[in-house]
Scaffold this active site. Structure first.
Site, mmCIF file in Angstrom:
data_model
loop_
_atom_site.group_PDB
_atom_site.id
_atom_site.type_symbol
_atom_site.label_atom_id
_atom_site.label_comp_id
_atom_site.label_asym_id
_atom_site.label_seq_id
_atom_site.Cartn_x
_atom_site.Cartn_y
_atom_site.Cartn_z
ATOM 1 N N HIS A 1 0.856 -1.188 0.000
ATOM 2 C CA HIS A 1 0.000 0.000 0.000
ATOM 3 C C HIS A 1 0.890 1.235 0.000
ATOM 4 C CE1 HIS A 1 -3.215 2.795 0.811
ATOM 5 N NE2 HIS A 1 -2.596 3.227 1.899
ATOM 6 N N LYS B 1 0.332 10.889 0.821
ATOM 7 C CA LYS B 1 1.177 10.255 -0.199
ATOM 8 C C LYS B 1 0.772 10.688 -1.601
ATOM 9 C CE LYS B 1 0.021 6.154 1.171
ATOM 10 N NZ LYS B 1 -0.856 6.543 2.295
ATOM 11 N N ASP C 1 -1.843 3.799 -4.639
ATOM 12 C CA ASP C 1 -2.613 2.943 -3.735
ATOM 13 C C ASP C 1 -2.074 1.515 -3.700
ATOM 14 O OD1 ASP C 1 -4.575 2.394 -1.844
ATOM 15 O OD2 ASP C 1 -5.957 1.674 -3.374
#
Length: 303
Positions: free
Chosen positions: A138, A159, A177
């Site tokens: 992730h 992020k 993701d």
């Protein structure tokens, strides 16, 4: 590791099917292409029977020099092991005897106009990537000035927003993701997407964007070698220091150690700029340059 069948190879390289069209769903267990040599003279102790068998000009010319009886023996000794398929390069002809044996044993016989070495390189690369050990992480994967970086952190830490800023500065998105990491060598970690999220970046308050459509094709690339692992964390007072050179830490993925850096977030802090600095500093270190050593030398000169 992804499974691959002969049909995938045919479609990837536009191979001509000379025999065994009903057997294109045969699995290819091993990623490397093998050129039989010693096997043609009867030595099979280390025969790579699970590999694609590649027949170039040397192999085919050798078979052409044999008598029909001897050729039947040489070829028969190989086909009885039922390798996944045979691939003939250079569009070579005069293959009736090969076609005969492959049809009898239900082994696909394929042909390509490519040079032997070229096809071997392309096939090994293609199979190596597809069949490499892999895992998902992730995070976000970006390419910053040619340097592959994995951005990690808890959900909502920023992020994707950091990646968006980097894209606006001319860098490239690889995956958002779900990052697929592939071990393509003892020390080589390849970062890519899972196909579903290709080119997409999810931004809170904005939604899903397609970076290629929004910023052009140069905003995205399909894969990159990952050499830095950067973790974005929330700001903690007195948790950072100003050492001249921090001790290198590492994160391991499938037994490959990647340099690890923690960047703490705070309103007004240029996180994307710090990621750029980390990437460029990593590059300089690979060239043998240390800012700390340079600084200490200057101090010595002043003494």
């Amino acid at each position: 590791m992804n499974s691959i069948v002969v049909k995938d190879l045919v479609e990837k390289f536009g191979l001509e099917v000379l025999a065994g069209p009903s057997q294109l769903n045969r699995a290819i267990p091993k990623p490397e292409v093998h050129r039989p040599g010693l096997e043609f003279v009867g030595y099979f102790d280390f025969f790579s029977q699970d590999h694609i068998q590649l027949l170039g000009q040397k192999e085919i010319n050798y078979l052409h020099t044999l008598s029909e009886e001897e050729r039947n023996v040489r070829i028969g000794n190989i086909v009885k092991y039922h390798p996944p398929c045979f691939v003939v390069t250079w569009n070579q002809e005069g293959l009736k005897y090969l076609i005969k044996y492959c049809e009898e044993e239900n082994i696909p016989l394929l042909r390509t106009p490519l040079r032997t070495k070229k096809f071997q390189e392309l096939a090994n690369s293609y199979l190596g990537k597809l069949m490499a050990p892999q895992m998902t992480v992730h995070g976000v994967c970006v390419n910053v000035s040619g340097i592959g970086i994995l951005l990690r952190g808890k959900s909502g830490v920023g992020k994707s927003e950091t990646a968006h800023t980097l894209i606006r500065r001319g860098h490239r998105l690889v995956a958002d993701d779900v990052v697929v990491l592939k071990k393509t060598g003892p020390e080589t970690l390849l970062g890519t997407h899972d196909g579903k999220t290709k080119e997409f970046l999810a931004l809170r308050s904005i939604g899903l964007i397609n970076v290629s459509r929004l910023y052009g094709r140069s905003a995205f690339q399909d894969e990159t070698r990952v050499v830095l692992d950067i973790e974005l964390t929330k700001w903690q007072d007195n948790a950072l220091n100003n050492d001249l050179e921090l001790e290198t830490k590492f994160t391991e993925y499938m037994d490959i150690a990647i340099p690890h850096i923690e960047i703490q977030l705070q309103p007004g802090r240029d996180v994307a700029g710090l990621v750029e600095a980390a990437a460029n500093n990593w590059y300089l270190r690979q060239q043998g340059y240390s800012a700390m050593n340079d600084f200490l030398k200057r101090l010595e000169m002043d003494e």
